[in-house]
Write an enzyme that holds these catalytic residues in place. Sequence first.
Site, PDB file in Angstrom:
ATOM      1  N   HIS A  48      39.188  37.278  29.858  1.00 50.28           N
ATOM      2  CA  HIS A  48      40.005  36.835  28.732  1.00 50.28           C
ATOM      3  C   HIS A  48      40.386  35.361  28.844  1.00 50.28           C
ATOM      4  O   HIS A  48      41.417  34.945  28.298  1.00 50.28           O
ATOM      5  CB  HIS A  48      41.261  37.705  28.620  1.00 50.28           C
ATOM      6  CG  HIS A  48      40.983  39.127  28.229  1.00 50.28           C
ATOM      7  ND1 HIS A  48      40.429  39.467  27.018  1.00 50.28           N
ATOM      8  CD2 HIS A  48      41.168  40.288  28.907  1.00 50.28           C
ATOM      9  CE1 HIS A  48      40.292  40.793  26.950  1.00 50.28           C
ATOM     10  NE2 HIS A  48      40.734  41.309  28.087  1.00 50.28           N
ATOM     11  N   ARG A  73      37.785  38.085  38.242  1.00 47.21           N
ATOM     12  CA  ARG A  73      37.434  39.164  37.322  1.00 47.21           C
ATOM     13  C   ARG A  73      36.276  38.712  36.440  1.00 47.21           C
ATOM     14  O   ARG A  73      36.432  37.801  35.627  1.00 47.21           O
ATOM     15  CB  ARG A  73      38.631  39.556  36.441  1.00 47.21           C
ATOM     16  CG  ARG A  73      38.283  40.685  35.461  1.00 47.21           C
ATOM     17  CD  ARG A  73      39.489  41.337  34.848  1.00 47.21           C
ATOM     18  NE  ARG A  73      40.211  40.480  33.912  1.00 47.21           N
ATOM     19  CZ  ARG A  73      41.184  40.927  33.112  1.00 47.21           C
ATOM     20  NH1 ARG A  73      41.555  42.208  33.164  1.00 47.21           N
ATOM     21  NH2 ARG A  73      41.806  40.103  32.290  1.00 47.21           N
ATOM     22  N   ASP A  87      27.615  34.444  44.605  1.00 39.16           N
ATOM     23  CA  ASP A  87      26.829  33.347  45.175  1.00 39.16           C
ATOM     24  C   ASP A  87      27.636  32.061  45.310  1.00 39.16           C
ATOM     25  O   ASP A  87      27.324  31.216  46.158  1.00 39.16           O
ATOM     26  CB  ASP A  87      25.572  33.093  44.332  1.00 39.16           C
ATOM     27  CG  ASP A  87      24.501  34.158  44.526  1.00 39.16           C
ATOM     28  OD1 ASP A  87      24.626  34.948  45.485  1.00 39.16           O
ATOM     29  OD2 ASP A  87      23.551  34.201  43.729  1.00 39.16           O
ATOM     30  N   GLU A 151      41.522  51.444  32.536  1.00 43.50           N
ATOM     31  CA  GLU A 151      42.390  50.955  31.468  1.00 43.50           C
ATOM     32  C   GLU A 151      42.319  51.782  30.178  1.00 43.50           C
ATOM     33  O   GLU A 151      42.694  51.289  29.115  1.00 43.50           O
ATOM     34  CB  GLU A 151      42.081  49.486  31.178  1.00 43.50           C
ATOM     35  CG  GLU A 151      40.607  49.135  31.086  1.00 43.50           C
ATOM     36  CD  GLU A 151      40.373  47.627  31.118  1.00 43.50           C
ATOM     37  OE1 GLU A 151      41.195  46.881  30.566  1.00 43.50           O
ATOM     38  OE2 GLU A 151      39.342  47.206  31.695  1.00 43.50           O
ATOM     39  N   ASP A 177      45.729  47.535  28.047  1.00 48.83           N
ATOM     40  CA  ASP A 177      44.677  48.333  27.418  1.00 48.83           C
ATOM     41  C   ASP A 177      44.967  49.829  27.504  1.00 48.83           C
ATOM     42  O   ASP A 177      44.619  50.585  26.595  1.00 48.83           O
ATOM     43  CB  ASP A 177      43.321  48.014  28.042  1.00 48.83           C
ATOM     44  CG  ASP A 177      42.775  46.673  27.587  1.00 48.83           C
ATOM     45  OD1 ASP A 177      42.352  46.574  26.426  1.00 48.83           O
ATOM     46  OD2 ASP A 177      42.801  45.723  28.378  1.00 48.83           O
TER      47      ASP A 177
END
Length: 255
Positions: A48, A73, A87, A151, A177
Amino acid sequence: MDLPRNVFKAALARGELQIGLWSSLCSPITAEIIGHSGFDWILIDTEHSPNEPPAVLAQLQALQASTATPIVRPAWNDPVLIKRLLDIGTQAVLVPFVQNADEAAKAVAACRYPPAGIRGITMSGRGSRYGRVSDYLKRADAEICVLVQVETGEALAQIEAIGSVDGVDGVFIGPADLSASLGHIGNPGYPEVQAAIKDAVDRLTALGKPAGILTASEVDARRYIEWGYRFVAVGSDIGLLAKAADSLSKSFDLR
């Protein structure tokens, strides 16, 4: 050169409380400032927030000397997105919208090298200190922490199966959520939602799996900790900035 130890993952495994802060400002300067505030972990959000790998990399570099373990996230449970984050040196990921055990297993597989998973191999990434950790391919899996996010009501019904997946180090409850899924959008404090949040941590604790959550309310955070949540984000960089700015302007009667 040695592989960095994931102190957050080790602390979770010992059952220790880990207090964190959400970061969505996409700024290495912000990351450096909050990284030295004493938090155990900082969540760098790309779901987000307009955060792309170059910006995430800069934030990881800014947090390198801090007290906080960076957790990133990804925007989705996508092995390509996850691979790119690993990576560049991410050692902990919070994978959003995991609905069942199969999706949890896919998240773990994206973080593991073959034969345990499907992570693609490079020998020159920042994760291996640009190839200087000679045994990185053999040791990386042990230091990568996989957190999955529950969620929805559907996912909550599957929480034992999700938490039991080998390689899942913790389960994070997304209150915003979850409240929407339960029919109370924008109101995570609604009694039914709070009961679900309490039920989730009770079931995860019985399973022996650490539970995490985010709240901007100190009262809620302390209650969640009392309930048994082990990794708790107690605010966000955006929230802190907005609150302080609003408070300062009001003190000078600017509104």
